[in-house]
Enzyme design. Structure first.
Site, PDB file in Angstrom:
ATOM      1  N   GLU A   1      26.236  89.463  62.966  1.00 23.19           N
ATOM      2  CA  GLU A   1      24.959  90.146  62.749  1.00 23.19           C
ATOM      3  C   GLU A   1      24.087  89.452  61.708  1.00 23.19           C
ATOM      4  O   GLU A   1      22.880  89.604  61.716  1.00 23.19           O
ATOM      5  CB  GLU A   1      25.216  91.595  62.299  1.00 23.19           C
TER       6      GLU A   1
ATOM      7  N   HIS B   1      34.770  92.206  59.295  1.00 24.43           N
ATOM      8  CA  HIS B   1      34.992  92.437  60.725  1.00 24.43           C
ATOM      9  C   HIS B   1      36.383  93.001  60.919  1.00 24.43           C
ATOM     10  O   HIS B   1      37.300  92.661  60.186  1.00 24.43           O
ATOM     11  CB  HIS B   1      34.860  91.122  61.520  1.00 24.43           C
TER      12      HIS B   1
END
Ligand code: ACO
Length: 364
Positions: A305, A250
């Protein structure tokens, strides 16, 4: 023609807006909406209450909101799309067509945000049915937004557990600071454009696999892994080929993504878990260990996700609907940012460092 001002590729670390909406603490793995912890909002809130919190600043846990009507012209537009169109393309087109029917004024308002956030689930559900040769299902105003979306998608009212699991996903996906799609929405409205244009642009930004396209690829990668025994070999081979593990890493989080933690809990408590959830949990352990060995300089942890894929598949959505469902959830955050940007607007217009040829004459 030299420019000594600092340049940060990808605008990493650059503060480009002020917001009172979402606080993303990448180091400690915290996510707050208007100060409230995401874990508490998932446990005690619903998506309409969270959306309302983002738009108005008021926490009203009983706040309810149903899906909206589809204007005739928009339905005709959806019917004209090829059945093979990607759901994200259909949703972006629907939002654009909806904007054309609304004569939206500037500045954007919470009422406009509410109307678009209610419309989009109906539009996505209608497209999903049209492409399967089925008639769209009208909105049921007695149902809250998330169960209403599932009803319009399947034609059957969902059980409470399924509706609750998807609602938790919507809460988790509602807002996340100045991510690429939210930034896109703020840039568009900063020109004094309208709310529908901003959200249509944001959907375009969310479509890319580095942002919102990852969960369907998580499922694909888990199918490639196949079994726990193959996990380590598959992870290493994939990284050796220079490919990325979907659902990991991320731009902001260096700690475990709190949204992944919340969704992991939701996925594990679902009645209808996808059959690959146990495999996913084991692959995650292997992936985190191998990524830590390969990238000691940059903490690469599980992102939202990874377990989003489990929840979305568990509630019966097909992987090609995952990105567009994420877009539905993010409507609350996009529209809240658009309202916030326009309340204290300054045209967003950064500079580029010029790297082309020096001034010169055209060839004779
Ligand atoms: N798998 C393998 N390696 C990775 C991964 C990953 N998932 N993520 C980052 N790395 C590596 C990169 O290859 C890079 O190594 P290098 O310097 O040797 O090339 C290093 O870690 C740093 O990565 P960056 O690209 O600088 O990280 P960035 O902040 O730009 O990327 C991103 C963040 C796009 C999310 C990235 O981690 C990624 O591609 N992940 C996979 C896709 C994904 O899961 N996307 C969903 C994100 S969550 C969301 O948008 C809602």
């Amino acid at each position: 023609m030299t420019d000594e001002r600092p340049y940060s590729p990808g605008l990493e670390g650059v503060i480009a807006a002020e917001t009172a909406l979402g606080y993303v603490d990448g180091e400690k793995g915290r996510l707050l909406y208007r100060g409230y912890r995401i874990g508490d909002l998932v446990e005690h809130g619903t998506y309409p209450a969270v959306a309302n919190l983002l738009w108005t600043g008021d926490w009203e846990p009983e706040h309810r909101m149903a899906t909206g009507e589809i204007p005739d012209g928009v339905l005709t537009t959806l019917q004209a799309l090829p059945k093979t169109a990607k759901p994200m393309d259909a949703l972006r087109t629907a939002v654009s067509a909806w904007g054309a029917t609304q004569a939206l004024t500037y500045p954007p308002t919470p009422e406009q945000a509410r109307a678009l956030t209610a419309f989009s689930p109906s539009a996505l559900a209608a497209f999903a049915r049209l492409r399967a040769g089925q008639e769209p299902v009208a909105s049921d105003p007695s149902l809250d937004l998330v169960p209403g979306f599932l009803y319009q998608l399947t034609g059957t009212k969902p059980d409470a557990g399924t509706a609750r699991a998807l609602d938790a996903y919507f809460v988790v996906g509602a807002e996340h600071g100045l991510n690429a799609s939210t930034f896109t929405a703020r840039v568009i409205v900063s020109t004094r454009s309208d709310l529908a244009s901003s959200v249509a642009g944001a959907i375009g930004a969310l479509k890319g696999p580095l942002h919102g396209g990852a969960p369907s690829e998580v499922v694909e990668q888990l199918h490639q892994v196949g079994s726990v025994e193959r996990a380590e070999q598959w992870v290493k081979e994939t990284l050796d080929k220079g490919e990325r593990l979907m659902g990991f890493g991320h731009r902001v989080y260096r700690a475990y993504d709190p949204r992944a933690a919340a969704l992991r809990k939701v996925a594990q408590s679902m009645d209808k878990k996808p059959e690959w959830l146990d495999l996913a949990i084991k692959v995650e352990d292997v992936a985190l260990r191998v990524l830590a060995e390969r990238h000691p300089e940059r903490a690469l942890k599980t992102n939202v996700e990874y377990y989003a894929a489990a929840v979305l598949q568990g509630v019966g959505l097909t992987p090609d609907l995952f990105p567009a469902t994420f877009a539905l959830a993010r409507h609350a955050g996009w529209t809240a940012h658009v309202i916030e940007q326009s309340a204290d607007n300054r045209l967003i217009r950064p500079d580029a460092r010029y790297t082309g040829p020096q001034e010169r004459d055209l060839p004779a």
